[in-house]
Design a protein around this motif. Structure first.
Motif, PDB file in Angstrom:
ATOM      1  N   GLY A  18      47.342  43.654  37.580  1.00 23.26           N
ATOM      2  CA  GLY A  18      46.707  42.459  38.104  1.00 23.26           C
ATOM      3  C   GLY A  18      46.101  42.597  39.482  1.00 23.26           C
ATOM      4  N   GLU A  19      45.836  43.818  39.929  1.00 21.06           N
ATOM      5  CA  GLU A  19      45.296  44.012  41.273  1.00 21.06           C
ATOM      6  C   GLU A  19      43.794  43.773  41.328  1.00 21.06           C
ATOM      7  OE1 GLU A  19      46.450  47.936  42.300  1.00 21.06           O
ATOM      8  OE2 GLU A  19      48.606  47.483  42.401  1.00 21.06           O
ATOM      9  N   ASP A  20      43.096  43.903  40.191  1.00 22.47           N
ATOM     10  CA  ASP A  20      41.641  43.730  40.147  1.00 22.47           C
ATOM     11  C   ASP A  20      41.282  42.647  39.145  1.00 22.47           C
ATOM     12  OD1 ASP A  20      40.994  45.945  41.950  1.00 22.47           O
ATOM     13  OD2 ASP A  20      41.679  47.235  40.309  1.00 22.47           O
ATOM     14  N   ASP A  21      40.091  42.071  39.316  1.00 20.24           N
ATOM     15  CA  ASP A  21      39.637  41.095  38.334  1.00 20.24           C
ATOM     16  C   ASP A  21      39.258  41.812  37.045  1.00 20.24           C
ATOM     17  OD1 ASP A  21      36.462  41.414  38.244  1.00 20.24           O
ATOM     18  OD2 ASP A  21      37.125  41.648  40.330  1.00 20.24           O
ATOM     19  N   LEU A  22      39.210  41.053  35.962  1.00 23.28           N
ATOM     20  CA  LEU A  22      39.004  41.656  34.638  1.00 23.28           C
ATOM     21  C   LEU A  22      37.644  42.320  34.504  1.00 23.28           C
ATOM     22  CD1 LEU A  22      40.686  38.959  32.357  1.00 23.28           C
ATOM     23  CD2 LEU A  22      41.594  41.192  33.036  1.00 23.28           C
ATOM     24  N   LEU A  23      36.597  41.772  35.139  1.00 24.94           N
ATOM     25  CA  LEU A  23      35.279  42.394  35.053  1.00 24.94           C
ATOM     26  C   LEU A  23      35.291  43.774  35.707  1.00 24.94           C
ATOM     27  CD1 LEU A  23      32.331  42.346  34.262  1.00 24.94           C
ATOM     28  CD2 LEU A  23      31.821  41.115  36.386  1.00 24.94           C
ATOM     29  N   SER A  24      35.955  43.905  36.838  1.00 25.19           N
ATOM     30  CA  SER A  24      36.031  45.204  37.507  1.00 25.19           C
ATOM     31  C   SER A  24      36.753  46.219  36.630  1.00 25.19           C
ATOM     32  CB  SER A  24      36.755  45.066  38.849  1.00 25.19           C
ATOM     33  OG  SER A  24      36.046  44.214  39.719  1.00 25.19           O
ATOM     34  N   ILE A  25      37.824  45.782  35.963  1.00 27.35           N
ATOM     35  CA  ILE A  25      38.563  46.681  35.066  1.00 27.35           C
ATOM     36  C   ILE A  25      37.690  47.069  33.883  1.00 27.35           C
ATOM     37  CG2 ILE A  25      40.577  46.886  33.564  1.00 27.35           C
ATOM     38  CD1 ILE A  25      42.015  44.912  35.431  1.00 27.35           C
ATOM     39  N   ALA A  26      36.952  46.096  33.340  1.00 29.47           N
ATOM     40  CA  ALA A  26      36.074  46.380  32.195  1.00 29.47           C
ATOM     41  C   ALA A  26      35.040  47.432  32.549  1.00 29.47           C
ATOM     42  CB  ALA A  26      35.401  45.091  31.729  1.00 29.47           C
ATOM     43  N   VAL A  27      34.389  47.259  33.701  1.00 32.26           N
ATOM     44  CA  VAL A  27      33.355  48.211  34.124  1.00 32.26           C
ATOM     45  C   VAL A  27      33.961  49.590  34.365  1.00 32.26           C
ATOM     46  CG1 VAL A  27      31.716  48.754  35.966  1.00 32.26           C
ATOM     47  CG2 VAL A  27      31.860  46.423  35.075  1.00 32.26           C
ATOM     48  N   ARG A  28      35.146  49.627  34.970  1.00 32.67           N
ATOM     49  CA  ARG A  28      35.815  50.903  35.260  1.00 32.67           C
ATOM     50  C   ARG A  28      36.079  51.693  33.988  1.00 32.67           C
ATOM     51  NH1 ARG A  28      40.972  49.454  37.677  1.00 32.67           N
ATOM     52  NH2 ARG A  28      39.602  48.704  39.349  1.00 32.67           N
ATOM     53  N   HIS A  29      36.296  50.991  32.892  1.00 34.21           N
ATOM     54  CA  HIS A  29      36.630  51.662  31.633  1.00 34.21           C
ATOM     55  C   HIS A  29      35.451  51.728  30.670  1.00 34.21           C
ATOM     56  CE1 HIS A  29      40.867  52.220  32.569  1.00 34.21           C
ATOM     57  NE2 HIS A  29      40.850  51.025  33.127  1.00 34.21           N
ATOM     58  N   GLY A  30      34.253  51.532  31.193  1.00 30.89           N
ATOM     59  CA  GLY A  30      33.061  51.798  30.407  1.00 30.89           C
ATOM     60  C   GLY A  30      32.485  50.630  29.650  1.00 30.89           C
ATOM     61  N   TYR A  31      32.864  49.403  29.988  1.00 32.25           N
ATOM     62  CA  TYR A  31      32.350  48.216  29.299  1.00 32.25           C
ATOM     63  C   TYR A  31      31.501  47.383  30.252  1.00 32.25           C
ATOM     64  CZ  TYR A  31      35.590  49.435  25.600  1.00 32.25           C
ATOM     65  OH  TYR A  31      36.239  50.105  24.593  1.00 32.25           O
ATOM     66  N   GLY A  32      30.439  46.796  29.720  1.00 36.21           N
ATOM     67  CA  GLY A  32      29.506  46.047  30.549  1.00 36.21           C
ATOM     68  C   GLY A  32      29.874  44.594  30.748  1.00 36.21           C
ATOM     69  N   SER A  33      30.862  44.102  30.009  1.00 36.13           N
ATOM     70  CA  SER A  33      31.259  42.699  30.129  1.00 36.13           C
ATOM     71  C   SER A  33      32.722  42.553  29.772  1.00 36.13           C
ATOM     72  CB  SER A  33      30.410  41.814  29.216  1.00 36.13           C
ATOM     73  OG  SER A  33      30.716  42.067  27.858  1.00 36.13           O
ATOM     74  N   THR A  34      33.335  41.468  30.273  1.00 39.86           N
ATOM     75  CA  THR A  34      34.727  41.203  29.918  1.00 39.86           C
ATOM     76  C   THR A  34      34.858  40.846  28.442  1.00 39.86           C
ATOM     77  OG1 THR A  34      34.438  38.912  30.660  1.00 39.86           O
ATOM     78  CG2 THR A  34      35.399  40.466  32.234  1.00 39.86           C
ATOM     79  N   GLU A  35      33.793  40.277  27.844  1.00 39.23           N
ATOM     80  CA  GLU A  35      33.847  39.912  26.420  1.00 39.23           C
ATOM     81  C   GLU A  35      33.980  41.164  25.557  1.00 39.23           C
ATOM     82  OE1 GLU A  35      31.630  38.750  28.560  1.00 39.23           O
ATOM     83  OE2 GLU A  35      32.234  36.623  28.682  1.00 39.23           O
ATOM     84  N   ALA A  36      33.116  42.158  25.801  1.00 39.84           N
ATOM     85  CA  ALA A  36      33.181  43.400  25.021  1.00 39.84           C
ATOM     86  C   ALA A  36      34.501  44.122  25.255  1.00 39.84           C
ATOM     87  CB  ALA A  36      32.013  44.306  25.393  1.00 39.84           C
ATOM     88  N   PHE A  37      34.939  44.137  26.511  1.00 42.99           N
ATOM     89  CA  PHE A  37      36.211  44.762  26.848  1.00 42.99           C
ATOM     90  C   PHE A  37      37.368  44.037  26.164  1.00 42.99           C
ATOM     91  CE2 PHE A  37      39.741  45.043  30.110  1.00 42.99           C
ATOM     92  CZ  PHE A  37      40.131  46.327  29.772  1.00 42.99           C
ATOM     93  N   GLY A  38      37.309  42.722  26.163  1.00 42.23           N
ATOM     94  CA  GLY A  38      38.372  41.932  25.545  1.00 42.23           C
ATOM     95  C   GLY A  38      38.477  42.160  24.048  1.00 42.23           C
ATOM     96  N   ARG A  39      37.331  42.290  23.369  1.00 36.77           N
ATOM     97  CA  ARG A  39      37.352  42.548  21.920  1.00 36.77           C
ATOM     98  C   ARG A  39      37.986  43.905  21.623  1.00 36.77           C
ATOM     99  NH1 ARG A  39      32.205  40.065  22.213  1.00 36.77           N
ATOM    100  NH2 ARG A  39      31.186  42.113  22.334  1.00 36.77           N
ATOM    101  N   ALA A  40      37.589  44.934  22.396  1.00 39.85           N
ATOM    102  CA  ALA A  40      38.153  46.269  22.188  1.00 39.85           C
ATOM    103  C   ALA A  40      39.646  46.276  22.512  1.00 39.85           C
ATOM    104  CB  ALA A  40      37.415  47.282  23.067  1.00 39.85           C
ATOM    105  N   PHE A  41      40.029  45.550  23.554  1.00 40.62           N
ATOM    106  CA  PHE A  41      41.424  45.475  23.963  1.00 40.62           C
ATOM    107  C   PHE A  41      42.280  44.825  22.883  1.00 40.62           C
ATOM    108  CE2 PHE A  41      45.086  43.878  26.270  1.00 40.62           C
ATOM    109  CZ  PHE A  41      45.347  44.863  27.208  1.00 40.62           C
ATOM    110  N   ARG A  42      41.801  43.710  22.344  1.00 46.39           N
ATOM    111  CA  ARG A  42      42.556  43.010  21.308  1.00 46.39           C
ATOM    112  C   ARG A  42      42.650  43.848  20.026  1.00 46.39           C
ATOM    113  NH1 ARG A  42      44.263  37.892  20.171  1.00 46.39           N
ATOM    114  NH2 ARG A  42      43.288  36.995  22.036  1.00 46.39           N
ATOM    115  N   ALA A  43      41.586  44.588  19.700  1.00 47.39           N
ATOM    116  CA  ALA A  43      41.591  45.408  18.482  1.00 47.39           C
ATOM    117  C   ALA A  43      42.688  46.461  18.523  1.00 47.39           C
ATOM    118  CB  ALA A  43      40.225  46.072  18.293  1.00 47.39           C
TER     119      ALA A  43
END
Length: 289
Positions: A67-92
């Motif tokens: 919880g040290e960074d916002d979700l968008l920053s984490i998404a970008v760090r791991h190769g995703y352009g948006s929290t939505e795309a990151f969230g879908r991959a995360f939930r899968a």
């Protein structure tokens, strides 16, 4: 091959947030993308792409929980352009949403980093021969079917059952090249060998390039090359599938050969009346490693 796969795992870790250049990695490891993907899938029990996705989400989960960074920053760090795309991959992968995991610390499904080891087995010799074949054709009745790793493939069963009895006799009469007899051919297989992906299955025979193909039959052109031929006998299709798996776990790691693109062929040499047992040859296209 084992050292190449472990090097690949290391490179995956170094480039988790990037799109992997698997072809370039394979070239650097002294092999081909086709062989590397097929061996990884066979030995790891999952496609390379699925392993990368699971590892990426395993590492990302630690950032989400901290919880040290916002979700968008984490998404970008791991190769995703948006929290939505990151969230879908995360939930899968984890079966839970980002906000739930950040609040509750889970649930999480962790993918450990793989390590490949050579296990000394080999107590059962593999009956194998290497064959040079000029270019030939595989001719018969083709259909697109899903890949199923274990047990009888009902889609293939239905395809064969739909053929009239005279079609089998006609095919047998047309065959004039090795492998002899009626053949079960798998072509256009996903290099990752992902279960459920489609392949071309052909029920047919081998014909020389000089023989005319009837207009109502499908044909697969096979270039000249070397083949590894594995003999197997026992319960069908279990004995055949066991031999197929053993080519990846035992034969290829112990021999200076690798798979090359092309169809895999099963030649049915003999079978029980109820088809619960059979003697077969498995033909795999190979080249020097």
């Amino acid at each position: 091959m084992i050292s190449a796969l472990n090097r690949l795992v290391g490179l995956v870790e170094e480039h988790l947030a990037e799109d992997l250049d698997v072809r370039g990695l394979a070239r650097g490891l002294g092999t081909t993308e086709y062989h590397l993907r097929r061996m990884f899938s066979s030995l790891a029990g999952m496609p390379l792409s699925e392993y990368v996705r699971r590892r990426r989400m395993t590492v990302a989960a630690a950032d989400v929980v901290r919880g040290e960074d916002d979700l968008l920053s984490i998404a970008v760090r791991h190769g995703y352009g948006s929290t939505e795309a990151f969230g879908r991959a995360f939930r899968a992968v984890h079966g839970a949403g980002l906000s739930d995991v950040r609040r509750d610390g889970g649930p999480l499904r962790t993918q450990p980093k793989l390590r490949f080891h050579l296990t000394v087995e080999g107590s059962i010799p593999m009956d194998t021969r290497l064959v040079d074949r000029p270019a030939f054709r595989l001719v018969g009745h083709a259909a697109r079917v899903p890949l199923i790793h274990q047990g009888v493939n009902p889609h293939i069963q239905q395809h064969i059952a739909a053929l009239p009895q005279e079609a089998h006799a006609r095919l047998k009469a047309l065959g004039d090249a090795e492998p002899a007899g009626l053949l079960q051919v798998s072509d256009d297989v996903d290099p990752d060998a992902t279960e459920g992906t489609e392949l071309t299955y052909l029920h047919g025979v081998a014909m020389s390039r000089d023989t005319a193909v009837p207009d109502d039959l499908d044909a697969i052109e096979v270039p000249a090359g070397k083949w590894a031929v594995f003999s197997t006998a026992g319960p069908f299709p279990q004995a055949l599938q066991t031999t197929w798996a053993a080519t990846a776990t035992e034969w290829f790691p112990s021999n200076p050969w690798r798979l090359r693109p092309g169809p895999s062929i099963v030649a049915l040499l003999d079978r029980a009346a109820d088809f619960d047992a059979a003697t077969c040859e498995l033909w795999l296209p190979v080249e020097p490693a």
